[in-house]
Design an enzyme around this catalytic site. Structure first.
Site, PDB file in Angstrom:
ATOM      1  CD  GLU A   1      82.974 -17.408  70.242  1.00 46.34           C
ATOM      2  OE1 GLU A   1      83.839 -17.501  69.368  1.00 46.34           O
ATOM      3  OE2 GLU A   1      83.016 -16.556  71.129  1.00 46.34           O
TER       4      GLU A   1
ATOM      5  CD  GLU B   1      90.081  -9.543  70.261  1.00 46.48           C
ATOM      6  OE1 GLU B   1      89.023  -8.936  70.008  1.00 46.48           O
ATOM      7  OE2 GLU B   1      90.176 -10.773  70.128  1.00 46.48           O
TER       8      GLU B   1
ATOM      9  CG  ASP C   1      83.612 -12.080  65.953  1.00 50.75           C
ATOM     10  OD1 ASP C   1      84.784 -12.478  65.808  1.00 50.75           O
ATOM     11  OD2 ASP C   1      83.136 -11.843  67.065  1.00 50.75           O
TER      12      ASP C   1
ATOM     13  CD  GLU D   1      87.032 -17.157  74.547  1.00 49.92           C
ATOM     14  OE1 GLU D   1      86.643 -16.238  73.801  1.00 49.92           O
ATOM     15  OE2 GLU D   1      86.505 -18.288  74.554  1.00 49.92           O
TER      16      GLU D   1
END
Ligand SMILES: Cc1ncc(CN)c(N)n1
Length: 211
Positions: free
Chosen positions: A78, A200, A38, A130
């Site tokens: 992030e 995803e 990620d 998100e």
């Protein structure tokens, strides 16, 4: 189409990897794999968000959009979070072998950054990306969940109420843009939304070790 969207949304937000965090059975090597991959993803995601910001500056008819997007970029940083989390978990971030699912997702983002991609399509993708994390990690914080204490910080990062509010703001922007969009743009936004959900799911599969 609606049924497909609904099914995929559930697959993306209630993936076995997330359910394993929620019931405490998560394999920590899977968690670490997700963390390393990620970080690589987010290094492409940030430029994508910057491209949405540029589109907002040129195409949005509401000055508030830029504030919402910029707020997300700045306060949610992030990259910094992944760096500190990786050092906590002893996950090396340099020389990470980028998994195929991650490469595909990053390539998808690169295409969405092109100037010819409509703002409505890009902001829909941004919201969906998100929202999947928000709904997934919020599920791990609900009453009755047995999320291990060492993973609470991660779940809080995306599952907290403030992030939920931010996602609702993005959704409002996307809805406003889509209400005014041509049928061609609407179709593109719908297809892009489904592609986000598929990416995803693939991303979770990779983390969970089922890809
Ligand atoms: C794959 C993925 N999707 C969404 C997010 C949340 N920005 C993320 N960090 N990584």
């Amino acid at each position: 189409m609606w049924a497909k969207k609904h099914l995929l949304y559930t697959e993306a937000t209630r993936h076995p990897f997330i359910l394993s965090i929620r019931d405490g059975s998560v394999d920590l090597s899977s968690f670490k794999r997700w963390l390393g991959q990620d970080y690589v993803f987010v290094r492409e995601f940030v430029p994508f968000v910057a491209s949405v910001l540029i589109k907002a500056s040129k195409k949005s008819d509401d000055g508030n959009d830029m504030e919402v997007i910029l707020g997300g970029l700045a306060s949610l940083n992030e990259i910094a979070w992944f760096k500190s989390e990786a050092s906590k978990w002893d996950v090396p971030l340099s020389n990470t072998v980028v998994h195929k699912a991650n490469q595909n997702y990053r390539r998808f983002l690169e295409n969405l950054m092109l100037p010819e991609v409509d703002y409505a399509v890009a902001i829909t993708a941004f919201w969906a990306i998100e929202a999947v994390y928000q709904e997934s990690f919020a599920h791990c914080l609900e009453d009755g969940s047995k999320t291990p204490s060492e993973l609470q910080d991660t779940c809080q990062r995306w599952g907290n109420e403030g992030f939920g509010e931010y996602c609702r703001s993005l959704q409002k922007i996307a809805n406003r843009c889509l209400e005014k969009a041509s049928s061609d743009v609407l179709t593109k936004a719908e297809v892009t939304f489904l592609r986000v959900l598929e990416h995803e799911v693939e991303f979770w599969n990779m983390s969970h070790g089922c890809a």
